[in-house]
Design a protein around this motif. Structure first.
Motif, mmCIF file in Angstrom:
data_model
loop_
_atom_site.group_PDB
_atom_site.id
_atom_site.type_symbol
_atom_site.label_atom_id
_atom_site.label_comp_id
_atom_site.label_asym_id
_atom_site.label_seq_id
_atom_site.Cartn_x
_atom_site.Cartn_y
_atom_site.Cartn_z
ATOM 1 N N PRO A 148 0.843 -1.199 0.000
ATOM 2 C CA PRO A 148 0.000 0.000 0.000
ATOM 3 C C PRO A 148 0.880 1.253 0.000
ATOM 4 O O PRO A 148 2.058 1.193 0.348
ATOM 5 C CB PRO A 148 -0.789 -0.121 1.305
ATOM 6 C CG PRO A 148 0.052 -0.987 2.177
ATOM 7 C CD PRO A 148 0.794 -1.918 1.256
ATOM 8 N N GLY A 149 0.323 2.372 -0.400
ATOM 9 C CA GLY A 149 1.079 3.621 -0.501
ATOM 10 C C GLY A 149 1.820 3.996 0.759
ATOM 11 O O GLY A 149 2.929 4.505 0.715
ATOM 12 N N SER A 150 1.236 3.727 1.935
ATOM 13 C CA SER A 150 1.874 4.098 3.197
ATOM 14 C C SER A 150 3.084 3.230 3.523
ATOM 15 O O SER A 150 3.956 3.640 4.270
ATOM 16 C CB SER A 150 0.869 4.021 4.338
ATOM 17 O OG SER A 150 0.380 2.688 4.453
ATOM 18 N N ALA A 151 3.160 2.031 2.946
ATOM 19 C CA ALA A 151 4.270 1.123 3.243
ATOM 20 C C ALA A 151 5.421 1.264 2.256
ATOM 21 O O ALA A 151 6.485 0.716 2.471
ATOM 22 C CB ALA A 151 3.778 -0.318 3.240
ATOM 23 N N GLN A 152 5.194 1.992 1.173
ATOM 24 C CA GLN A 152 6.233 2.138 0.158
ATOM 25 C C GLN A 152 7.312 3.083 0.653
ATOM 26 O O GLN A 152 7.025 4.163 1.164
ATOM 27 C CB GLN A 152 5.640 2.686 -1.141
ATOM 28 C CG GLN A 152 4.709 1.716 -1.813
ATOM 29 C CD GLN A 152 4.039 2.347 -3.018
ATOM 30 O OE1 GLN A 152 4.332 3.467 -3.394
ATOM 31 N NE2 GLN A 152 3.133 1.609 -3.618
ATOM 32 N N GLU A 153 8.549 2.658 0.508
ATOM 33 C CA GLU A 153 9.670 3.501 0.905
ATOM 34 C C GLU A 153 9.994 4.442 -0.251
ATOM 35 O O GLU A 153 9.984 4.039 -1.409
ATOM 36 C CB GLU A 153 10.885 2.639 1.225
ATOM 37 C CG GLU A 153 12.021 3.442 1.800
ATOM 38 C CD GLU A 153 13.148 2.550 2.283
ATOM 39 O OE1 GLU A 153 14.302 2.954 2.125
ATOM 40 O OE2 GLU A 153 12.864 1.464 2.807
ATOM 41 N N LYS A 154 10.260 5.705 0.068
ATOM 42 C CA LYS A 154 10.626 6.669 -0.965
ATOM 43 C C LYS A 154 11.940 6.244 -1.611
ATOM 44 O O LYS A 154 12.920 6.014 -0.916
ATOM 45 C CB LYS A 154 10.833 8.051 -0.335
ATOM 46 C CG LYS A 154 9.719 9.007 -0.556
ATOM 47 C CD LYS A 154 10.097 10.337 0.030
ATOM 48 C CE LYS A 154 9.345 11.443 -0.638
ATOM 49 N NZ LYS A 154 9.638 12.724 -0.031
ATOM 50 N N PRO A 155 11.975 6.127 -2.920
ATOM 51 C CA PRO A 155 13.233 5.739 -3.554
ATOM 52 C C PRO A 155 14.250 6.867 -3.470
ATOM 53 O O PRO A 155 13.885 8.035 -3.424
ATOM 54 C CB PRO A 155 12.826 5.469 -5.001
ATOM 55 C CG PRO A 155 11.609 6.295 -5.214
ATOM 56 C CD PRO A 155 10.912 6.352 -3.892
ATOM 57 N N GLN A 156 15.510 6.502 -3.429
ATOM 58 C CA GLN A 156 16.573 7.493 -3.412
ATOM 59 C C GLN A 156 17.172 7.662 -4.799
ATOM 60 O O GLN A 156 18.204 8.277 -4.947
ATOM 61 C CB GLN A 156 17.650 7.078 -2.410
ATOM 62 C CG GLN A 156 17.182 7.193 -0.982
ATOM 63 C CD GLN A 156 18.211 6.641 -0.040
ATOM 64 O OE1 GLN A 156 18.075 5.528 0.442
ATOM 65 N NE2 GLN A 156 19.246 7.401 0.211
ATOM 66 N N GLN A 157 16.510 7.100 -5.801
ATOM 67 C CA GLN A 157 16.953 7.267 -7.178
ATOM 68 C C GLN A 157 16.124 8.355 -7.829
ATOM 69 O O GLN A 157 14.932 8.487 -7.559
ATOM 70 C CB GLN A 157 16.784 5.979 -7.970
ATOM 71 C CG GLN A 157 17.832 4.956 -7.675
ATOM 72 C CD GLN A 157 17.789 3.828 -8.693
ATOM 73 O OE1 GLN A 157 17.187 3.943 -9.745
ATOM 74 N NE2 GLN A 157 18.450 2.741 -8.374
ATOM 75 N N ALA A 158 16.772 9.134 -8.685
ATOM 76 C CA ALA A 158 16.080 10.217 -9.364
ATOM 77 C C ALA A 158 16.728 10.467 -10.716
ATOM 78 O O ALA A 158 17.855 10.048 -10.973
ATOM 79 C CB ALA A 158 16.132 11.486 -8.518
ATOM 80 N N GLU A 159 15.991 11.174 -11.560
ATOM 81 C CA GLU A 159 16.513 11.577 -12.859
ATOM 82 C C GLU A 159 16.904 13.044 -12.770
ATOM 83 O O GLU A 159 16.170 13.863 -12.213
ATOM 84 C CB GLU A 159 15.445 11.388 -13.933
ATOM 85 C CG GLU A 159 15.906 11.802 -15.304
ATOM 86 C CD GLU A 159 14.815 11.683 -16.348
ATOM 87 O OE1 GLU A 159 15.090 12.045 -17.500
ATOM 88 O OE2 GLU A 159 13.698 11.251 -16.020
#
Length: 94
Positions: free
Chosen positions: A28-39
């Motif tokens: 679920p959205g609340s359990a997703q960890e923010k990725p540290q990858q970006a463009e």
């Protein structure tokens, strides 16, 4: 509108978080960890910053990994961006 970073700043657009684990479990959205990858979207000119010559080592279009708590989040035209200093970028993903 367009973001143009100053000095040794870099504008990043965060990559989308994984919605499922490798084993197929849907998160679920609340359990997703923010990725540290970006463009990288835009790169400042570099120059002299705090008395030191800074040469920019990333270019627009590259995928990078940045420090977890780095930068300032900005929302522009419905898209979220992160503005970080170049030294907050840890690696380029190839």
């Amino acid at each position: 509108m367009k973001l143009v970073p100053l000095g040794d700043r870099v504008v990043l657009r965060q990559l989308v978080a994984e919605e499922t684990t490798k084993s197929g479990i849907v998160l679920p959205g609340s359990a997703q960890e923010k990725p540290q990858q970006a463009e990288v979207i835009a790169v400042g000119p570099g120059g002299v910053v705090d008395g030191k010559e800074v040469t920019m080592q990333v270019t627009a279009g590259q995928k990078v990994i940045y420090s977890k708590y780095a930068g300032t989040e900005v929302k522009l035209d419905g898209t979220e961006y992160i503005i970080v200093k170049q030294n907050d970028i840890l690696a380029v993903v190839e």
